[in-house]
Motif scaffolding. Structure first.
Motif, mmCIF file in Angstrom:
data_model
loop_
_atom_site.group_PDB
_atom_site.id
_atom_site.type_symbol
_atom_site.label_atom_id
_atom_site.label_comp_id
_atom_site.label_asym_id
_atom_site.label_seq_id
_atom_site.Cartn_x
_atom_site.Cartn_y
_atom_site.Cartn_z
ATOM 1 N N ALA A 154 -54.311 -20.078 -3.151
ATOM 2 C CA ALA A 154 -54.463 -20.439 -4.565
ATOM 3 C C ALA A 154 -55.034 -19.287 -5.388
ATOM 4 O O ALA A 154 -54.588 -19.018 -6.509
ATOM 5 C CB ALA A 154 -55.353 -21.676 -4.685
ATOM 6 N N ALA A 188 -53.102 -17.523 -8.456
ATOM 7 C CA ALA A 188 -53.634 -17.635 -9.817
ATOM 8 C C ALA A 188 -53.766 -16.253 -10.449
ATOM 9 O O ALA A 188 -53.423 -16.042 -11.620
ATOM 10 C CB ALA A 188 -54.993 -18.341 -9.778
ATOM 11 N N ALA A 227 -50.383 -15.022 -11.379
ATOM 12 C CA ALA A 227 -49.877 -15.743 -12.554
ATOM 13 C C ALA A 227 -50.507 -15.178 -13.823
ATOM 14 O O ALA A 227 -49.827 -14.969 -14.831
ATOM 15 C CB ALA A 227 -50.180 -17.237 -12.411
ATOM 16 N N ARG A 228 -51.817 -14.913 -13.779
ATOM 17 C CA ARG A 228 -52.494 -14.339 -14.962
ATOM 18 C C ARG A 228 -51.888 -12.973 -15.303
ATOM 19 O O ARG A 228 -51.638 -12.671 -16.463
ATOM 20 C CB ARG A 228 -54.008 -14.201 -14.694
ATOM 21 N N GLY A 236 -49.226 -22.205 -19.521
ATOM 22 C CA GLY A 236 -50.541 -21.752 -19.062
ATOM 23 C C GLY A 236 -50.497 -21.463 -17.568
ATOM 24 O O GLY A 236 -49.517 -21.780 -16.890
ATOM 25 N N VAL A 237 -51.587 -20.859 -17.057
ATOM 26 C CA VAL A 237 -51.658 -20.497 -15.633
ATOM 27 C C VAL A 237 -51.455 -21.736 -14.760
ATOM 28 O O VAL A 237 -50.672 -21.725 -13.799
ATOM 29 C CB VAL A 237 -53.011 -19.812 -15.317
ATOM 30 N N ASP A 238 -52.150 -22.831 -15.090
ATOM 31 C CA ASP A 238 -52.066 -24.044 -14.276
ATOM 32 C C ASP A 238 -50.651 -24.579 -14.215
ATOM 33 O O ASP A 238 -50.166 -24.993 -13.168
ATOM 34 C CB ASP A 238 -53.009 -25.130 -14.815
ATOM 35 N N GLU A 239 -50.004 -24.519 -15.365
ATOM 36 C CA GLU A 239 -48.636 -25.033 -15.449
ATOM 37 C C GLU A 239 -47.703 -24.218 -14.535
ATOM 38 O O GLU A 239 -46.885 -24.772 -13.810
ATOM 39 C CB GLU A 239 -48.178 -24.898 -16.904
ATOM 40 N N LEU A 266 -48.554 -22.494 -11.924
ATOM 41 C CA LEU A 266 -48.899 -22.710 -10.520
ATOM 42 C C LEU A 266 -48.385 -24.059 -10.014
ATOM 43 O O LEU A 266 -47.920 -24.159 -8.874
ATOM 44 C CB LEU A 266 -50.418 -22.618 -10.326
ATOM 45 N N THR A 267 -48.446 -25.091 -10.870
ATOM 46 C CA THR A 267 -47.953 -26.403 -10.458
ATOM 47 C C THR A 267 -46.465 -26.337 -10.159
ATOM 48 O O THR A 267 -45.963 -26.991 -9.246
ATOM 49 C CB THR A 267 -48.206 -27.437 -11.577
ATOM 50 N N VAL A 313 -48.018 -20.982 -3.850
ATOM 51 C CA VAL A 313 -49.456 -21.225 -3.702
ATOM 52 C C VAL A 313 -49.783 -21.462 -2.230
ATOM 53 O O VAL A 313 -50.763 -20.943 -1.699
ATOM 54 C CB VAL A 313 -49.898 -22.428 -4.561
#
Ligand SMILES: *Cc1c(COP(=O)(O)O)cnc(C)c1O
Length: 455
Positions: A20, A24, A27-28, A3-6, A8-9, A15
């Protein structure tokens, strides 16, 4: 699919570097592209594993592209010195130093240092112009600066002829640089165009017959980007000035090129400079800062003080004014003229570059790129162009490196050079790509050589 969050982490550094929100969005975009390729079956098996492992790199590429400025430097190898599409005049190093200082901090843009009170913005550059034209103007003269020459013409016409008539020859109703059309500018400035004469011939009597009590100005527009040859007639500026005097009408000369030198010294015939217009008695002269003057984009109005004062008081002046960056670069450029240091002004240096010197550099470039056996190269005689809608008939002798590639067409070769760093723009002629080093800074020759070797 992560996922996007994954994603980015896993990429904290990106980032932090790009922020951010941008990370994001990138990433999308990257994940959507990947999902699309999976659904259409374009990616599967090993290729899919590789793509998943490469998400970080893809994200970085995406972010780098998103943060690439739209305005980017490039190498002008067209031989067109004042290339309007490529930004006209490169600035003198002294002007770049001065603008860096002005840009980084505060300045006395509208502040009188002696009194500590509010001052006037339009006094900047004034002293330089006064010195440069001291011997030329037959009356007290002043200079103001606006955004470009189109703005200068608009301001002059609106101030001096709003609601009245302006007489201009049909042979001078020009279009310059795509959207600058004298009749349109005239209309927007609320002055009425009174055309006289014909396309090829206008006599002084044509002007005289058109003068009425509604006439405010006689206008002479420099035919910057074309020539009329053959059966032609046009009264000299002096004659127009003499007619104006008889009827108390000032002559506005849209001079355009802004040359502060005698152009014959540059090998350019048939063009006159700003000082010549002043000596001929034109009471208002408009010209560009980034053509033959070799400075920043600006429109400059030099003229009789009483007219210039009226333009200063016009609210349009407030809308068309320039910032501290323009004044800083313009003053630094004018200082070079005062010192007579013309070679420090890139436009003048390039225009005066002897063809032999260009030939020697082109031959050195050919020798340096010889290792690439896909290229057929030859140094041949050619012509450079002044450009910027200036001196349309002047040709500056030069030598160009003419290039052909074994498998690429001339157009494909041109595209390859202009789309890869460091972007090089040349001219395609007779099926070959031509690079004219007149407009290339000498230190960029080796950069071009490396690019040719890598083709
Ligand atoms: C170039 C030119 C203009 C337009 O100048 P910009 O600075 O591009 O606005 C207007 N008049 C003449 C005669 C010119 O040569």
């Amino acid at each position: 699919m992560p996922g996007v969050d994954e994603v980015l982490t896993a990429t904290g550094a990106l980032v932090r570097e790009y922020g951010a929100a941008a990370a994001a969005e990138a990433a999308r975009t990257v994940l959507a592209r990947l999902r699309e390729q999976i659904t259409t079956g374009a990616l599967s098996g090993d290729a899919l594993d590789l793509a998943l492992a490469g998400i970080n790199a893809a994200l970085e590429r995406q972010l780098r592209a998103a943060f690439t400025p739209s305005l980017r430097p490039l190498i002008n190898a067209t031989g067109v010195v004042l290339h309007t599409n490529l930004g006209r005049a490169p600035l003198p190093p002294a002007a770049i130093a001065q603008v860096a200082e002005a840009a980084a901090g505060y300045a006395n843009l509208e502040y009188d240092i002696a009194s500590g009170e509010r001052g006037r913005r339009d006094i900047h550059a004034q002293a330089y112009f006064a010195k440069l034209f001291a011997a030329d103007a037959p009356w007290p003269c002043a200079t103001i600066v606006v955004n470009n020459c189109a703005a200068a013409v608009m301001l002059a016409l609106n101030t001096l002829a709003e609601g009245g008539e302006v007489i201009v020859s049909r042979g001078e109703l020009v279009e310059i640089g795509g959207s600058f059309r004298i009749p349109d500018v005239m209309q927007k400035s609320q002055a009425l165009l009174r055309e006289v004469g014909t396309t090829n011939r206008t006599r002084i009597e044509d002007y005289q017959r058109a003068i009425t009590d509604r006439t405010r100005l006689l206008l002479r527009v420099h035919r910057s980007n074309f020539a009329i040859v053959g059966f032609t007639e046009q009264p000299p500026l002096e004659e127009l000035v003499a007619l104006g005097k008889k009827y108390s009408l000032p002559v506005l000369h849209d001079q355009g090129n802004g040359s502060l030198l005698d152009l014959r010294a540059l090998g350019i015939e048939g063009e006159s400079g700003v000082a010549e217009s002043l000596r001929a008695g034109a009471e208002i002269i408009t010209y560009s800062g980034d053509k033959l003057l070799g400075g920043p984009q600006a429109g400059i109005i030099t003229g009789r003080t009483e007219w210039v004062e009226r333009m200063r008081a016009n609210p349009l002046f407030r809308a068309l004014r320039v910032d501290k960056l323009t004044y800083a670069t313009l003053e630094a450029t004018l200082a070079l003229y005062l010192r007579g240091d013309h070679n420090a002004i890139p436009v003048l240096r390039m225009l005066r570059l002897p063809a032999d010197e260009i030939r020697a550099r082109a031959e050195a470039l050919l020798a340096a790129a010889k290792g690439n056996h896909h290229l057929r190269m030859e140094v041949i005689a050619g012509e450079s162009v002044v450009g910027g809608g200036t001196a349309p008939t002047a040709a500056l002798p030069t030598f160009v490196l003419a290039l052909a590639h074994r498998s690429l067409s001339a157009d494909a070769l041109a595209e390859r050079l202009r789309t890869h760093e460091p972007r090089v723009v040349g001219r395609v002629e007779d099926g070959r790509l031509r690079l004219d080093l007149r407009t290339v800074p000498p230190e960029a020759d080796t950069v071009i050589a490396r690019l040719l070797l890598a083709l």
